[in-house]
Write an enzyme that holds these catalytic residues in place. Structure first.
Site, PDB file in Angstrom:
ATOM      1  N   ASP A  89       0.846  -1.200   0.000  1.00  0.00           N
ATOM      2  CA  ASP A  89       0.000   0.000   0.000  1.00  0.00           C
ATOM      3  C   ASP A  89       0.882   1.251   0.000  1.00  0.00           C
ATOM      4  OD1 ASP A  89       0.789  -0.530   2.737  1.00  0.00           O
ATOM      5  OD2 ASP A  89      -0.738   0.878   3.430  1.00  0.00           O
ATOM      6  N   GLU A 154      -0.014  -0.905   5.886  1.00  0.00           N
ATOM      7  CA  GLU A 154       1.061  -0.333   6.706  1.00  0.00           C
ATOM      8  C   GLU A 154       0.891   1.164   6.877  1.00  0.00           C
ATOM      9  OE1 GLU A 154       4.936   1.246   7.980  1.00  0.00           O
ATOM     10  OE2 GLU A 154       3.806   1.778   6.211  1.00  0.00           O
TER      11      GLU A 154
HETATM   12  N1  BES Z   1       8.728   3.449   5.356  1.00  0.00           N
HETATM   13  C1  BES Z   1       8.005   4.103   6.376  1.00  0.00           C
HETATM   14  C2  BES Z   1       8.686   4.056   7.730  1.00  0.00           C
HETATM   15  C3  BES Z   1       9.925   4.892   7.845  1.00  0.00           C
HETATM   16  C4  BES Z   1       9.901   6.217   7.477  1.00  0.00           C
HETATM   17  C5  BES Z   1      11.043   4.344   8.360  1.00  0.00           C
HETATM   18  C6  BES Z   1      11.045   6.982   7.604  1.00  0.00           C
HETATM   19  C7  BES Z   1      12.179   5.099   8.499  1.00  0.00           C
HETATM   20  C8  BES Z   1      12.185   6.428   8.105  1.00  0.00           C
HETATM   21  C9  BES Z   1       6.634   3.515   6.528  1.00  0.00           C
HETATM   22  O1  BES Z   1       6.047   3.115   5.340  1.00  0.00           O
HETATM   23  C10 BES Z   1       5.744   4.592   7.102  1.00  0.00           C
HETATM   24  O2  BES Z   1       5.608   5.626   6.541  1.00  0.00           O
HETATM   25  N2  BES Z   1       5.127   4.314   8.235  1.00  0.00           N
HETATM   26  C11 BES Z   1       4.189   5.189   8.831  1.00  0.00           C
HETATM   27  C12 BES Z   1       3.543   4.363   9.908  1.00  0.00           C
HETATM   28  C13 BES Z   1       2.352   4.953  10.565  1.00  0.00           C
HETATM   29  C14 BES Z   1       1.221   5.183   9.625  1.00  0.00           C
HETATM   30  C15 BES Z   1       1.914   4.062  11.695  1.00  0.00           C
HETATM   31  C16 BES Z   1       4.860   6.428   9.394  1.00  0.00           C
HETATM   32  O3  BES Z   1       5.985   6.369   9.901  1.00  0.00           O
HETATM   33  O4  BES Z   1       4.236   7.491   9.320  1.00  0.00           O
HETATM   34 ZN    ZN Z   2       5.374   5.232   4.406  1.00  0.00          ZN
END
Ligand code: BES
Ligand code: ZN
Length: 464
Positions: A89, A154
């Site tokens: 997603d 996710e």
């Molecule tokens: N890939 C990201 C997580 C991430 C972002 C890791 C920057 C390291 C550095 C992931 O897809 C993401 O965006 N996660 C969301 C999770 C939330 C919706 C619970 C986030 O971090 O906002």
């Molecule tokens: Zn993300």
């Protein structure tokens, strides 16, 4: 390994073309109107897993978007089992007018592939598919047992994944989890992330009078929900970046002297950072460096705010309602449920009595620290060194992947955050892209990694 590496090097252009097909599917998990696209995307992932030689490929239904699973478990009981996790997603594309090319029509410019999901996370999921394919095509087998788990929620907090993991512990049993959904420190500075922040995401809704009012006739006599909301927001943090919610820092584990020393050795250039963002000054909690603030300290930010007249020109109105979305990034020991309660109590305490305030919690997740001393971490260091020609650095990142904590607690499996993104690839923003050189080196790393992992003993966790 030589044949496998050669195979990857000679097929890399074709891989980029194939990745485009994945990127064309508008799998925006938060949009109800994209629900069918999420299903198509799950089916696309399932088809690909079958094609590269995985078995038992299955699409599991959830209350919202499907989860895709596939495995190959013929490496033998003495070989470790790794679970590769990622997400198909993507985030919404707005403001769409700021994209140079349409977000779901991938294009290559300046050594990068541009599209929503390019770096976060389709490009990184694709890396593992291709490394597995390369092993299969050359050896008709894999050096370790592999399980693939790709979810579609996710970006909206993995709302149905915990339940799935909890009720499929045997299916997902593994020695190690590998996640490629983080960034490296720089294009020529490979790194492994060992810490992620958690999240508590709130919505504050403020209601004043029962209808919009003429601001001339009523202004001065009735409180304005936008002003009241602004009043609440300004009391959440002081002007030195410290969060004022009672008890907010109680469970925070501060950085150790050793960790701060390691942080200070990272090649971070603050002047370049400011230049890249076109800001004159950085801002954050007093007493911490920018790198510490964005990865190892908790924060609070408004993500959206609305109320009153938003159209062109002026309309003299005293609105009935205003609202804001506010998220807090948490450090690993802070619990989102506890923080949600502290936030709600504090907002209710400071809210002016002239308006009604409703606080909702939208979603949350725990942060995570992954062990630096697991054998799988050692193998990752070797794989990166082989593909990038350099030893990786170790970093913590500020983003969240809540399921990492769940893998560690429910499956008891250490997670390796083997990310190949870059911090300036515009994840979640217009013109998201993925560096093609890292896409290539990522596939090489993942291929070497399978080989390095096969030199480790299974700790019996992964046997089904
Ligand atoms: N890939 C990201 C997580 C991430 C972002 C890791 C920057 C390291 C550095 C992931 O897809 C993401 O965006 N996660 C969301 C999770 C939330 C919706 C619970 C986030 O971090 O906002
Ligand atoms: Zn993300």
């Amino acid at each position: 390994m030589e044949k496998i590496i050669e195979h990857i090097n000679s097929n890399i252009d074709g891989y980029v073309e194939e990745l485009k097909e994945f990127l064309r599917i508008p799998s925006i998990s938060t949009n109800p109107e994209n629900r069918d696209d999420l299903r198509n995307c799950a089916e696309y992932v399932g088809k690909r897993l079958n094609e590269i030689g995985l078995e038992n490929v299955k699409i599991y239904e959830t209350e919202l978007h499907p989860i895709v699973y596939g495995d190959w478990l013929k490496a033998g009981d003495d070989k470790p089992t790794i679970l590769i996790y990622g997400h198909y997603d993507v985030q919404p594309v707005d403001p769409v007018e700021l994209w140079t090319a349409p977000p779901f029509e991938p294009v290559i410019r300046g050594g990068n592939i541009f599209a929503r999901g390019a770096t976060d996370d389709k490009g990184q999921v694709f890396i593992h598919m291709k490394s597995i394919e390369a092993h299969m095509k050359n050896n008709s087998s894999l050096p370790v047992n592999v399980k693939f788990l790709i979810e579609g929620e996710e970006e909206i907090g993995s709302v149905n994944l915990d339940k799935f993991i909890e009720s499929n512990k045997d299916l997902l049993k593994c020695d190690y989890v590998v996640v490629s959904d983080t960034s490296m420190f720089g294009e020529e500075i490979p790194s492994i992330c060992y810490g992620l922040r958690g999240l508590a995401y709130m919505q504050v809704e403020v209601t004043g009078p029962n209808r919009d009012l003429h601001s001339g006739s009523f202004g001065g006599g009735v409180d304005n929900p936008i002003n009241a909301l602004a009043h609440i927001i300004t009391k959440l943090k002081d002007d030195k970046g410290k969060i004022l919610i009672d008890g907010f820092y109680d469970d925070v584990i501060d950085l150790s002297e050793k960790e701060r020393e390691e942080y200070s050795k990272l090649p971070f250039n603050e002047a370049q950072y400011k230049e890249g963002l076109e800001i004159d000054e950085v801002f954050g909690e007093e007493g911490y460096s920018t790198l510490e603030r964005v990865s190892a300290r908790p924060t609070l930010d408004c993500n959206g705010i609305w109320g009153g007249f938003q159209g062109e020109g002026a309309k003299t109105v005293l609105p009935s309602k205003a609202a804001a979305k506010i998220s807090m990034r948490l450090v690993p020991n802070q619990h989102p449920k506890k923080i949600e309660k502290l936030f709600t109590d504090y907002v209710n305490k400071i809210a002016p009595k002239t308006v009604k305030v409703k606080v909702k919690d939208l979603h949350g997740g725990m942060g995570a620290l992954t062990p630096l001393d697991s054998p799988a971490m050692g193998a990752a260091v070797i794989a990166i060194k082989k593909a990038f020609g350099k030893d990786p650095l170790f970093t913590r990142e500020g983003g969240s992947i809540p399921v990492v904590n769940v893998f560690q607690t429910i499956l008891g499996a250490p997670t390796i955050l083997l990310g190949f993104g870059l911090p300036d690839e515009n994840a979640h923003s217009p013109d998201e892209h993925f560096n093609l050189k890292n896409f290539h080196r990522g596939i090489l790393t993942a291929a070497y990694y399978l080989d390095e992992l096969s030199k480790l003993k299974a700790n019996n966790n992964g046997k089904s």
